[in-house]
Design a protein around this motif. Structure first.
Motif, PDB file in Angstrom:
ATOM      1  N   VAL A 297     -39.719 -12.292   4.067  1.00  0.00           N
ATOM      2  CA  VAL A 297     -41.025 -12.635   4.793  1.00  0.00           C
ATOM      3  C   VAL A 297     -42.165 -12.626   3.978  1.00  0.00           C
ATOM      4  O   VAL A 297     -42.810 -13.629   4.142  1.00  0.00           O
ATOM      5  CB  VAL A 297     -41.328 -11.942   6.144  1.00  0.00           C
ATOM      6  CG1 VAL A 297     -42.545 -12.379   6.960  1.00  0.00           C
ATOM      7  CG2 VAL A 297     -40.158 -11.687   6.990  1.00  0.00           C
ATOM      8  N   LYS A 298     -42.431 -11.821   3.159  1.00  0.00           N
ATOM      9  CA  LYS A 298     -43.677 -11.868   2.363  1.00  0.00           C
ATOM     10  C   LYS A 298     -43.664 -13.061   1.493  1.00  0.00           C
ATOM     11  O   LYS A 298     -44.839 -13.352   1.181  1.00  0.00           O
ATOM     12  CB  LYS A 298     -43.522 -10.579   1.320  1.00  0.00           C
ATOM     13  CG  LYS A 298     -43.695  -9.127   2.261  1.00  0.00           C
ATOM     14  CD  LYS A 298     -43.940  -7.839   1.455  1.00  0.00           C
ATOM     15  CE  LYS A 298     -44.162  -6.715   2.293  1.00  0.00           C
ATOM     16  NZ  LYS A 298     -44.386  -5.405   1.504  1.00  0.00           N
ATOM     17  N   ILE A 299     -42.526 -13.593   1.036  1.00  0.00           N
ATOM     18  CA  ILE A 299     -42.623 -14.744   0.208  1.00  0.00           C
ATOM     19  C   ILE A 299     -42.526 -15.907   0.894  1.00  0.00           C
ATOM     20  O   ILE A 299     -42.567 -17.116   0.735  1.00  0.00           O
ATOM     21  CB  ILE A 299     -41.807 -14.746  -0.968  1.00  0.00           C
ATOM     22  CG1 ILE A 299     -40.352 -14.911  -0.647  1.00  0.00           C
ATOM     23  CG2 ILE A 299     -42.123 -13.548  -1.865  1.00  0.00           C
ATOM     24  CD1 ILE A 299     -39.370 -14.916  -1.583  1.00  0.00           C
ATOM     25  N   LYS A 300     -42.334 -15.828   2.230  1.00  0.00           N
ATOM     26  CA  LYS A 300     -41.752 -16.872   3.214  1.00  0.00           C
ATOM     27  C   LYS A 300     -40.867 -17.869   2.532  1.00  0.00           C
ATOM     28  O   LYS A 300     -40.869 -19.302   2.724  1.00  0.00           O
ATOM     29  CB  LYS A 300     -43.273 -17.564   3.586  1.00  0.00           C
ATOM     30  CG  LYS A 300     -44.073 -17.012   4.284  1.00  0.00           C
ATOM     31  CD  LYS A 300     -45.288 -17.682   4.641  1.00  0.00           C
ATOM     32  CE  LYS A 300     -46.238 -16.831   5.648  1.00  0.00           C
ATOM     33  NZ  LYS A 300     -47.431 -16.642   5.012  1.00  0.00           N
ATOM     34  N   GLY A 301     -39.825 -17.418   2.118  1.00  0.00           N
ATOM     35  CA  GLY A 301     -38.922 -18.293   1.664  1.00  0.00           C
ATOM     36  C   GLY A 301     -37.819 -18.826   2.773  1.00  0.00           C
ATOM     37  O   GLY A 301     -37.519 -18.118   3.672  1.00  0.00           O
ATOM     38  N   ARG A 302     -37.185 -19.794   2.667  1.00  0.00           N
ATOM     39  CA  ARG A 302     -36.421 -20.500   3.648  1.00  0.00           C
ATOM     40  C   ARG A 302     -35.230 -20.985   3.206  1.00  0.00           C
ATOM     41  O   ARG A 302     -35.189 -21.899   1.969  1.00  0.00           O
ATOM     42  CB  ARG A 302     -37.202 -21.323   4.815  1.00  0.00           C
ATOM     43  CG  ARG A 302     -37.073 -22.719   4.333  1.00  0.00           C
ATOM     44  CD  ARG A 302     -37.878 -23.513   5.556  1.00  0.00           C
ATOM     45  NE  ARG A 302     -37.538 -24.806   5.825  1.00  0.00           N
ATOM     46  CZ  ARG A 302     -37.963 -25.929   6.157  1.00  0.00           C
ATOM     47  NH1 ARG A 302     -39.265 -25.529   6.792  1.00  0.00           N
ATOM     48  NH2 ARG A 302     -37.601 -27.092   6.257  1.00  0.00           N
ATOM     49  N   LYS A 303     -34.267 -21.298   3.551  1.00  0.00           N
ATOM     50  CA  LYS A 303     -33.119 -22.042   3.113  1.00  0.00           C
ATOM     51  C   LYS A 303     -32.358 -22.909   4.122  1.00  0.00           C
ATOM     52  O   LYS A 303     -32.054 -21.886   5.202  1.00  0.00           O
ATOM     53  CB  LYS A 303     -32.133 -21.329   2.411  1.00  0.00           C
ATOM     54  CG  LYS A 303     -30.931 -21.796   1.709  1.00  0.00           C
ATOM     55  CD  LYS A 303     -30.302 -20.584   1.012  1.00  0.00           C
ATOM     56  CE  LYS A 303     -28.939 -21.320   0.027  1.00  0.00           C
ATOM     57  NZ  LYS A 303     -28.264 -20.366  -0.299  1.00  0.00           N
ATOM     58  N   THR A 304     -32.078 -24.063   4.020  1.00  0.00           N
ATOM     59  CA  THR A 304     -31.037 -24.767   5.164  1.00  0.00           C
ATOM     60  C   THR A 304     -29.755 -24.324   4.857  1.00  0.00           C
ATOM     61  O   THR A 304     -29.218 -24.331   3.789  1.00  0.00           O
ATOM     62  CB  THR A 304     -31.178 -26.356   4.772  1.00  0.00           C
ATOM     63  OG1 THR A 304     -32.628 -26.828   5.034  1.00  0.00           O
ATOM     64  CG2 THR A 304     -30.338 -27.117   5.792  1.00  0.00           C
ATOM     65  N   LYS A 305     -29.011 -23.899   5.807  1.00  0.00           N
ATOM     66  CA  LYS A 305     -27.579 -23.423   5.837  1.00  0.00           C
ATOM     67  C   LYS A 305     -26.656 -24.458   6.226  1.00  0.00           C
ATOM     68  O   LYS A 305     -25.708 -24.515   5.395  1.00  0.00           O
ATOM     69  CB  LYS A 305     -27.518 -22.377   6.914  1.00  0.00           C
ATOM     70  CG  LYS A 305     -28.359 -21.069   6.867  1.00  0.00           C
ATOM     71  CD  LYS A 305     -28.214 -20.309   5.291  1.00  0.00           C
ATOM     72  CE  LYS A 305     -29.060 -18.950   5.543  1.00  0.00           C
ATOM     73  NZ  LYS A 305     -28.933 -18.276   4.210  1.00  0.00           N
ATOM     74  N   SER A 306     -26.806 -25.308   6.943  1.00  0.00           N
ATOM     75  CA  SER A 306     -25.816 -26.351   7.402  1.00  0.00           C
ATOM     76  C   SER A 306     -26.497 -27.429   7.935  1.00  0.00           C
ATOM     77  O   SER A 306     -27.582 -27.305   8.516  1.00  0.00           O
ATOM     78  CB  SER A 306     -24.649 -25.802   7.847  1.00  0.00           C
ATOM     79  OG  SER A 306     -24.963 -25.448   9.290  1.00  0.00           O
ATOM     80  N   PHE A 307     -26.031 -28.395   8.277  1.00  0.00           N
ATOM     81  CA  PHE A 307     -26.418 -29.796   9.305  1.00  0.00           C
ATOM     82  C   PHE A 307     -25.343 -30.149  10.092  1.00  0.00           C
ATOM     83  O   PHE A 307     -24.038 -29.729   9.969  1.00  0.00           O
ATOM     84  CB  PHE A 307     -26.570 -30.914   8.478  1.00  0.00           C
ATOM     85  CG  PHE A 307     -27.736 -30.918   7.980  1.00  0.00           C
ATOM     86  CD1 PHE A 307     -28.980 -31.283   8.365  1.00  0.00           C
ATOM     87  CD2 PHE A 307     -27.890 -30.271   6.328  1.00  0.00           C
ATOM     88  CE1 PHE A 307     -30.159 -31.338   7.600  1.00  0.00           C
ATOM     89  CE2 PHE A 307     -29.097 -30.466   5.722  1.00  0.00           C
ATOM     90  CZ  PHE A 307     -30.186 -30.860   6.141  1.00  0.00           C
ATOM     91  N   LYS A 308     -25.598 -30.343  11.317  1.00  0.00           N
ATOM     92  CA  LYS A 308     -24.583 -31.277  12.261  1.00  0.00           C
ATOM     93  C   LYS A 308     -25.203 -32.257  12.799  1.00  0.00           C
ATOM     94  O   LYS A 308     -26.257 -32.731  12.841  1.00  0.00           O
ATOM     95  CB  LYS A 308     -24.348 -30.378  13.477  1.00  0.00           C
ATOM     96  CG  LYS A 308     -23.311 -29.088  13.107  1.00  0.00           C
ATOM     97  CD  LYS A 308     -23.013 -28.422  14.842  1.00  0.00           C
ATOM     98  CE  LYS A 308     -22.001 -27.338  14.556  1.00  0.00           C
ATOM     99  NZ  LYS A 308     -21.831 -26.696  15.830  1.00  0.00           N
ATOM    100  N   VAL A 309     -24.372 -33.553  13.033  1.00  0.00           N
ATOM    101  CA  VAL A 309     -24.747 -34.700  13.209  1.00  0.00           C
ATOM    102  C   VAL A 309     -24.268 -35.190  14.542  1.00  0.00           C
ATOM    103  O   VAL A 309     -23.097 -34.909  14.780  1.00  0.00           O
ATOM    104  CB  VAL A 309     -24.381 -35.720  12.100  1.00  0.00           C
ATOM    105  CG1 VAL A 309     -25.136 -37.276  12.637  1.00  0.00           C
ATOM    106  CG2 VAL A 309     -25.076 -35.506  10.776  1.00  0.00           C
ATOM    107  N   TRP A 310     -24.960 -35.683  15.638  1.00  0.00           N
ATOM    108  CA  TRP A 310     -24.591 -36.218  16.829  1.00  0.00           C
ATOM    109  C   TRP A 310     -24.893 -37.422  17.242  1.00  0.00           C
ATOM    110  O   TRP A 310     -25.977 -38.054  16.959  1.00  0.00           O
ATOM    111  CB  TRP A 310     -25.065 -35.269  18.177  1.00  0.00           C
ATOM    112  CG  TRP A 310     -24.693 -33.891  17.817  1.00  0.00           C
ATOM    113  CD1 TRP A 310     -25.584 -32.931  16.954  1.00  0.00           C
ATOM    114  CD2 TRP A 310     -23.659 -33.000  18.264  1.00  0.00           C
ATOM    115  NE1 TRP A 310     -25.127 -31.607  17.153  1.00  0.00           N
ATOM    116  CE2 TRP A 310     -23.997 -31.552  18.011  1.00  0.00           C
ATOM    117  CE3 TRP A 310     -22.986 -33.333  19.321  1.00  0.00           C
ATOM    118  CZ2 TRP A 310     -23.217 -30.514  18.483  1.00  0.00           C
ATOM    119  CZ3 TRP A 310     -21.991 -32.230  19.822  1.00  0.00           C
ATOM    120  CH2 TRP A 310     -22.301 -30.824  19.294  1.00  0.00           C
TER     121      TRP A 310
END
Length: 410
Positions: A297-310
């Motif tokens: 949280v302190k560096i506010k890192g984020r990462k996309t884990k996967s996608f789904k398409v509908w």
């Protein structure tokens, strides 16, 4: 004796233009003189018509990034050859772009007014009509705060909590979550409607542009519903809700509220964090689900884990999951989501989702985010290629001004 470039016959110019593919070469061609620019515009319009009508954009979007010290200078990253363009774009705005649509970027100012910029038409190749590429819109339902109240950052008291929080000092440029432009404001002002998702409740509002310069006013769409993304398709507007349900409405009617229709039902999240996007492809309405994980949280890192398409089925009013995009490539982020035929462009990867680091609940707090969540995702094998070839030191320069996809239009 010097050559007179203006005297080159039109049919010769057309032969040259047929060999041009990258957007930046169109810009350079059109900057030579007025005659060449007119030929370039005619050729571009013809290509758009001959390319299948279902593919809404002729050019592949580029990544508009802030990798320089100049607050008003922006770089363009080409994902087809993984290189930055030599040409710089000058846009007099040094905050987050809250939308990108039809080759325009959308910004919100301190006085809550909204400004549209067309960066590629503002490029400095002798183009002296930069003022015509800026459109000012009235204030968008300003937020009000009590005077004398000190800004409060809940992360100080709850460092492990991801509460949605926006610093009052910066709240104006996070006021718009996303924006959509139906038609180019210069080419078709009487048909142009700007629709925005705004406020912390993700409300919807729209404004009509007019050629005669008549009074313009933002209009809220009631009742309120929490919208994740919006799409304009076949004269109707579609909005996907936070729960995955789909609604449509018609802004051509005087009573917009009476046209709201509930379509596909909700799709529950399998995780607590995610985003949803709408994109039109092959005449279908597609919803892309993006599953996001947060690091420290302190560096506010984020990462996309996967996608789904509908894919939305009009007959049954349901979402149907699809496993492949075929030869199409999707571009998602703070922009109006795009679908591009990959086989038409050398270097573009089919069956892939190109994504960039867009707005989330951590943006706008007293600590800047770390821009790191961008790359492409292969839907067939589930593999990621993160950051493209952008070096980490350049990514750090984007922290206060996140990158956004922009279609090169003139």
């Amino acid at each position: 004796m010097d050559s007179d470039w203006t005297e080159i016959p039109t049919h010769i110019l057309e032969l040259i233009l047929e060999k041009i593919e990258p957007a930046i070469d169109f810009i350079r061609f059109g900057a030579v003189c007025r005659e060449w620019r007119c030929a370039m515009k005619d050729n571009l319009q013809q290509r758009i018509k001959t390319l299948h009508n279902r593919y809404r954009y002729f050019q592949v979007p580029m990544l508009l990034t802030s990798t320089t010290e100049d607050d008003n200078t922006w770089n363009m990253y080409n994902v087809m050859n993984n290189k930055f363009l030599e040409t710089k774009l000058v846009v007099p705005y040094d905050k987050r772009f809250c939308g990108s649509s039809k080759g325009w970027v959308v910004t919100v100012n301190k006085d809550w007014t909204v400004t549209l910029y067309k960066p590629f038409s503002m490029v400095q190749y002798g183009n002296n009509n930069a003022d015509t590429c800026v459109i000012q819109l009235p204030p968008l339902f300003p937020m009000e705060y009590e005077e004398g109240v000190e800004p409060y950052d809940p992360l100080e008291d709850f460092p492990n909590d991801y509460d949605i929080y926006i610093d009052p000092e910066n709240v104006y440029y996070f006021h718009v979550y996303k924006a959509l432009i139906t038609h180019d404001p210069l080419a078709n002002p009487d048909e142009c409607i700007v629709v925005v998702i705004f406020s912390d409740m993700n409300e919807l509002a729209f404004i009509r542009l007019s050629h005669d310069g008549g009074p313009q006013t933002w209009i809220k769409i009631e009742p309120k519903f929490f919208s994740e993304d919006i799409l304009f398709y076949n004269d109707l507007f579609y909005a996907v809700m936070g729960d995955g349900s789909l609604r449509s409405f018609d802004l051509r009617c005087s009573s917009v509220n009476s046209t709201i229709r509930e379509l596909a039902h909700a799709i529950p999240w399998i995780t607590n964090s995610g985003k949803r996007y709408l994109v039109e492809s092959y005449g279908h309405i597609i919803m892309v689900e993006r599953f996001i994980g947060f690091e420290q949280v302190k560096i506010k890192g984020r990462k996309t884990k996967s996608f789904k398409v509908w894919r939305y089925c009009f007959d049954s009013n349901t979402w149907i999951q699809i496993e492949s995009l075929g030869q199409m490539s999707f571009f998602v982020g703070d922009n109006s989501s795009l679908s591009i035929l990959a086989s038409s462009f050398t270097g573009l990867q089919p069956n892939c989702i190109y994504f960039t680091h867009d707005v989330d609940g951590l943006y706008g707090s007293s600590r800047p985010p770390i821009i790191s969540d961008l790359g492409l995702y292969n839907l067939e094998n589930g593999e990621f290629k993160l950051h493209f070839t952008i070096e980490s030191d350049l990514l750090k320069k984007m922290n206060n001004r996140p990158p956004v996809w922009l279609v090169p239009t003139l």
